[in-house]
Design a protein around this motif. Structure first.
Motif, short mmCIF file in Angstrom:
data_model
loop_
_atom_site.label_atom_id
_atom_site.label_comp_id
_atom_site.label_asym_id
_atom_site.label_seq_id
_atom_site.Cartn_x
_atom_site.Cartn_y
_atom_site.Cartn_z
N ILE A 69 5.81 24.78 20.93
CA ILE A 69 5.28 24.85 19.57
C ILE A 69 4.04 23.96 19.49
N ILE A 70 3.01 24.43 18.80
CA ILE A 70 1.79 23.65 18.59
C ILE A 70 1.75 23.17 17.15
N LEU A 71 1.61 21.85 16.97
CA LEU A 71 1.35 21.29 15.65
C LEU A 71 -0.15 21.01 15.56
N VAL A 72 -0.85 21.77 14.76
CA VAL A 72 -2.28 21.55 14.55
C VAL A 72 -2.43 20.54 13.41
N ILE A 73 -3.05 19.40 13.70
CA ILE A 73 -3.19 18.34 12.70
C ILE A 73 -4.62 18.33 12.18
N THR A 74 -4.77 18.53 10.88
CA THR A 74 -6.08 18.47 10.24
C THR A 74 -5.95 17.57 9.01
N ASP A 75 -6.95 17.59 8.15
CA ASP A 75 -6.87 16.79 6.92
C ASP A 75 -7.28 17.66 5.73
N MET A 76 -7.34 17.02 4.57
CA MET A 76 -7.63 17.75 3.35
C MET A 76 -9.01 18.40 3.38
N PHE A 77 -9.89 17.87 4.25
CA PHE A 77 -11.24 18.41 4.33
C PHE A 77 -11.35 19.53 5.36
N SER A 78 -10.20 19.96 5.91
CA SER A 78 -10.16 21.03 6.92
C SER A 78 -10.96 20.68 8.15
N THR A 79 -10.91 19.42 8.58
CA THR A 79 -11.60 19.02 9.81
C THR A 79 -11.09 19.89 10.95
N PRO A 80 -11.98 20.62 11.63
CA PRO A 80 -11.52 21.58 12.63
C PRO A 80 -11.24 20.94 13.98
#
Length: 436
Positions: free
Chosen positions: A159-170
């Protein structure tokens, strides 16, 4: 004579093998003959599970991982995202332990770090892999090694957990992001740092902005690098970017293990206790949080996320790294907080001695000798400071953190040496564990 005896012995062994095979396959009655280790030849009444049970009884020893129930689940979950997205903070919150060092500076994490979450109640073991922040264009060998760790975690995960922030940092590596969307691995997106919603200026929220000034006629590129300024916008944006994500979960991982988003993610991965309630506690449902047509994920559906399999580690195991490794990480993290912006990235910490006290020692103190490696003489002077003030300051703070982590008194001795261009030296990076 020797050859004759050898031929005779081979003939006897061959005859015994044929007899044993014939008895094993053709006999319809249990054999009264006891085989070595208390096992009998397989017959219609001798179930394979009895053989396994017999083996378990014979080879039991303290610390051995016992076989799980048939419905036990175990899998690898990799945390992947840009630098400074809070991956290590999230892992600490999920584990409810301070395993990984964290600072407010990007690229604090250089190694892939394993953290293990075990639940006997849910019959599940999750092996999390914290990874360095993704770098689009590595500048030197050290960064190449860090990206090898990211690629390895991506390749080995279930499983991949993609971690971003409220600003949708890619994820800054377009190739890696492309692999993510082409992969059939299960994916969950975490929108971290939603507490920033209360601090930003929303006056220009309707003006489209892009990360790294990227944005052109390619609609996919525009979507990937579009900057969002609200939680709802970020969730919907990532639903378009990763349409097959099982869930997109907003949270503030720095709030700790009891943050509603952290609880929801932990419950989702473990498959209980009450996954729907955990998501209701997040508040009003946000469009795009689940896949189209899905209103919520129940316990049975959540239990399918982690694959079936036996546990890989003892239930009490938290990580596969030793205390020497974490001592090095704690000292290096202290350098990030005590030194200027660029200097910590030139530093490496090597543990020369990690000596635990014996029961007969009058002073129960762990003695740690460590060397801080820098690349130039000028950097050594800055780390040491005038009259040794800076290195003393670093040592005092690092010792306090080490004592908190190890729950023991610590005597820490720090040395500084120049190891020229170590970040670009493949041989040294292999010795330091950054390259294979």
């Amino acid at each position: 004579l020797f050859i004759a005896l050898l031929l005779s012995l081979c003939t006897d062994v061959f005859a015994f093998g044929n007899s044993f095979q014939k008895n094993r396959v053709l006999s319809s009655q249990p054999s009264s003959t006891t085989k070595p280790w208390g096992l009998r030849a397989k017959t219609a009444d001798n179930d394979p599970s009895d053989v396994v049970k017999n083996l378990e009884d014979k080879f039991h020893y303290e610390g051995r991982i016992l076989p799980p129930d048939d419905d036990f689940r175990c899998g690898f979950v990799s945390l992947i995202g840009a630098a400074n997205m809070g991956k290590s903070t999230l892992l600490n919150a999920l584990l409810e332990e301070t395993l990984c060092t964290t600072t407010n500076r990007p690229q604090t994490t250089r190694h892939s770090i394993l953290g293990i979450l075990h639940s006997d109640k849910q019959k599940c073991q999750i092996c999390f892999q914290d990874t360095p922040g993704v770098i689009e264009d590595p500048a030197y060998k050290l960064q190449e090694g860090m990206m090898e760790a990211v690629q390895g975690a991506f390749r080995d995960s279930d499983i991949i957990l993609v971690i971003t922030d409220m600003f949708s940092t890619p994820i800054p590596d377009d190739e890696l992001f492309g692999k993510l969307n082409l992969s059939d691995k299960k994916k969950i997106v975490v929108v971290n740092k939603i507490d920033l919603a209360e601090k930003i200026n929303l006056e220009n929220q309707h003006q489209v902005q892009y990360h790294n000034s990227k944005g052109d006629d390619d609609e996919d590129v525009e979507q990937l690098y579009r900057r969002t300024v609200s939680v709802e916008d970020a969730v919907q944006n990532w639903r378009m970017l990763v349409p097959d994500a099982l869930a997109i979960i907003p949270m503030t991982a720095s709030n700790g293990p009891e943050d509603a988003g952290v609880v929801a993610l932990r419950s989702l991965l473990l498959g209980g206790d009450d996954v729907p309630k955990a998501f209701r506690d997040l508040g009003r449902p946000i469009p795009g949080m689940f896949q189209p047509g899905v209103k919520f994920i129940n316990n049975d559906e959540a239990a399918l996320i982690i694959p079936d399999g036996p546990p890989l580690y003892d239930p009490d195991t938290l990580t596969d790294r030793n205390e020497r490794f974490f001592a090095s990480e704690i000292i290096r993290a202290t350098l990030f907080t005590k030194l200027g912006k660029e200097l910590p990235y030139c530093c490496e910490v090597r543990i020369d001695q990690f000596k635990e006290p014996t029961p007969n020692d009058k002073k129960q103190v762990i003695r740690i000798n460590a060397t801080i490696c820098v690349e130039r003489d000028s950097q050594k002077g800055i780390v040491v400071g005038k009259g040794g003030v800076k290195i003393k300051d670093v040592g005092m703070e690092a010792r306090e953190k080490l004592e908190e982590f190890l729950q023991e008194k610590v005597h820490l001795e720090l040395n500084v040496k120049v190891d020229k261009n170590w970040r670009r030296d493949e041989k040294k990076l292999k010795a330091y564990g950054y390259l294979k």
